[in-house]
Design a protein around this motif. Structure first.
Motif, PDB file in Angstrom:
ATOM      1  N   ASN A 268      -3.077  63.628 -28.713  1.00  0.00           N
ATOM      2  CA  ASN A 268      -2.530  64.753 -27.950  1.00  0.00           C
ATOM      3  C   ASN A 268      -2.021  65.844 -28.877  1.00  0.00           C
ATOM      4  O   ASN A 268      -2.240  67.042 -28.647  1.00  0.00           O
ATOM      5  CB  ASN A 268      -1.391  64.280 -27.050  1.00  0.00           C
TER       6      ASN A 268
ATOM      7  N   GLN B 265      -4.770  67.873 -30.425  1.00  0.00           N
ATOM      8  CA  GLN B 265      -5.259  68.916 -29.528  1.00  0.00           C
ATOM      9  C   GLN B 265      -4.363  70.146 -29.603  1.00  0.00           C
ATOM     10  O   GLN B 265      -4.847  71.286 -29.614  1.00  0.00           O
ATOM     11  CB  GLN B 265      -5.326  68.403 -28.085  1.00  0.00           C
TER      12      GLN B 265
ATOM     13  N   GLY C 239      -6.804  65.034 -24.590  1.00  0.00           N
ATOM     14  CA  GLY C 239      -5.853  65.702 -23.727  1.00  0.00           C
ATOM     15  C   GLY C 239      -5.289  64.746 -22.698  1.00  0.00           C
ATOM     16  O   GLY C 239      -5.859  63.680 -22.428  1.00  0.00           O
TER      17      GLY C 239
ATOM     18  N   HIS D 271     -11.884  71.162 -29.028  1.00  0.00           N
ATOM     19  CA  HIS D 271     -11.060  71.272 -30.224  1.00  0.00           C
ATOM     20  C   HIS D 271     -11.875  71.861 -31.383  1.00  0.00           C
ATOM     21  O   HIS D 271     -11.394  72.738 -32.113  1.00  0.00           O
ATOM     22  CB  HIS D 271     -10.541  69.879 -30.593  1.00  0.00           C
TER      23      HIS D 271
ATOM     24  N   ASP E 179     -12.983  66.766 -24.918  1.00  0.00           N
ATOM     25  CA  ASP E 179     -11.762  67.220 -25.594  1.00  0.00           C
ATOM     26  C   ASP E 179     -12.036  67.552 -27.056  1.00  0.00           C
ATOM     27  O   ASP E 179     -11.578  68.575 -27.573  1.00  0.00           O
ATOM     28  CB  ASP E 179     -10.667  66.151 -25.506  1.00  0.00           C
TER      29      ASP E 179
ATOM     30  N   ARG F   5       2.912  71.464 -25.308  1.00  0.00           N
ATOM     31  CA  ARG F   5       1.802  70.887 -26.075  1.00  0.00           C
ATOM     32  C   ARG F   5       2.281  69.984 -27.204  1.00  0.00           C
ATOM     33  O   ARG F   5       1.563  69.072 -27.620  1.00  0.00           O
ATOM     34  CB  ARG F   5       0.917  72.002 -26.642  1.00  0.00           C
TER      35      ARG F   5
END
Length: 281
Positions: free
Chosen positions: A175, A178, A214, A83, A79, A124
């Motif tokens: 989260n 991200q 994520g 990113h 992740d 998101r």
């Protein structure tokens, strides 16, 4: 948010690593938290001046080879590596447009087909876009149950509902980090981060750490005022016809105490809906 997201991310991840974490020997008193810039450069096999320019925002378009080397040097997981690529503009464009705020009727019908399982859709920025009846009952302690980050950090019910609140807080902020990699200028994200930063010192500290994660699968330890403790596992599924949306499904061990508690919670929720319906009439 700062306009040097790439440099901020590198600096934060560098400060979170100690020399012993990466097999380096250190001598004397260290005046910085974590690794020095020169040490990261050595680990990544690049010029120290070039790495410094990356952190300072004077170099913003490193090659994929440089990004791979930095990912290895900073021990980034999948992740965090993705990113890093997005921040550097090296990943494929994953922003076909703003994420729709509506959930299609077919997906709503699918969620309603799971009466014994909480199911809801988020974007998101962790806004709850739709939920089935059991998810509504599960999140009933929150007023409103509108955004998972706001609920965790700003709603008084959050710290009691999430019994592992510190873990929930860290995962929630990761989260959102991200989401920042996909679109740092998203007005909804900027508004949410500004509000949370101003009103929660704990959020501000976690946001500055630049951890990235994520949603995939994890355990949830919850305390609901109507049915008591719940230990649930969630699965996250990408909504293919609405990129950026995810379907989240919670489930309990079949036949266990949490499954029985969910059944009771569903009954309580149904009774409340019937009462509200009669009141409306």
């Amino acid at each position: 948010m700062a306009n040097n997201e790439l440099g901020d991310f590198l600096r934060a991840r560098r400060s979170g690593l100690r020399p012993e974490d990466v097999g380096m020997v250190t001598y004397g008193v260290r005046r910085v938290a974590g690794l020095r810039r020169e040490e990261v450069a050595v680990l990544a096999g690049m010029n120290a001046d070039y790495y410094t320019r990356l952190e300072q925002g004077r170099e913003r378009r490193p090659s994929p080879q440089v990004l791979d080397a930095l990912s290895r040097a900073l021990h980034l997981d999948a992740d965090a590596r993705a990113h890093l690529y997005r921040l550097a503009g090296a990943a494929p464009d994953e922003r076909p447009g703003r994420i729709p705020d509506t959930v299609g009727p077919a997906l709503r019908q699918l969620m309603d087909g799971y009466p014994n399982t909480p199911a809801f859709v988020i974007n998101r920025t962790l806004d709850i876009l739709a939920a089935n009846a059991l998810a509504d009952a599960l999140f009933s302690p929150f007023e409103p149950a509108d955004n998972l980050a706001r609920m965790a950090f700003l709603d008084p019910a959050g710290r009691h509902f999430y019994t592992r609140w510190n873990w929930t807080a860290q995962a929630t902020v990761a989260n959102l980090r991200q989401a920042a990699g996909f679109d740092p200028e998203d007005p909804r994200l900027r508004e949410l981060v500004r509000t949370l930063t101003e009103r929660s010192g704990e959020f501000a500290a976690l946001w500055s750490a630049h951890d990235v994660r994520g949603k995939t699968r994890d355990a949830k330890h919850l305390m609901h005022p109507d049915v008591g403790p719940l230990v649930l596992t969630y699965q996250a599924f990408d909504v293919r016809d609405a990129p950026g949306q995810q379907l989240i499904i919670y489930h309990a061990e079949p036949g266990g105490p949490s499954a029985q508690a969910l059944t009771l919670l569903g009954s309580i929720g149904a009774s409340r809906r019937q009462s509200l319906g009669r009141s409306a009439d």
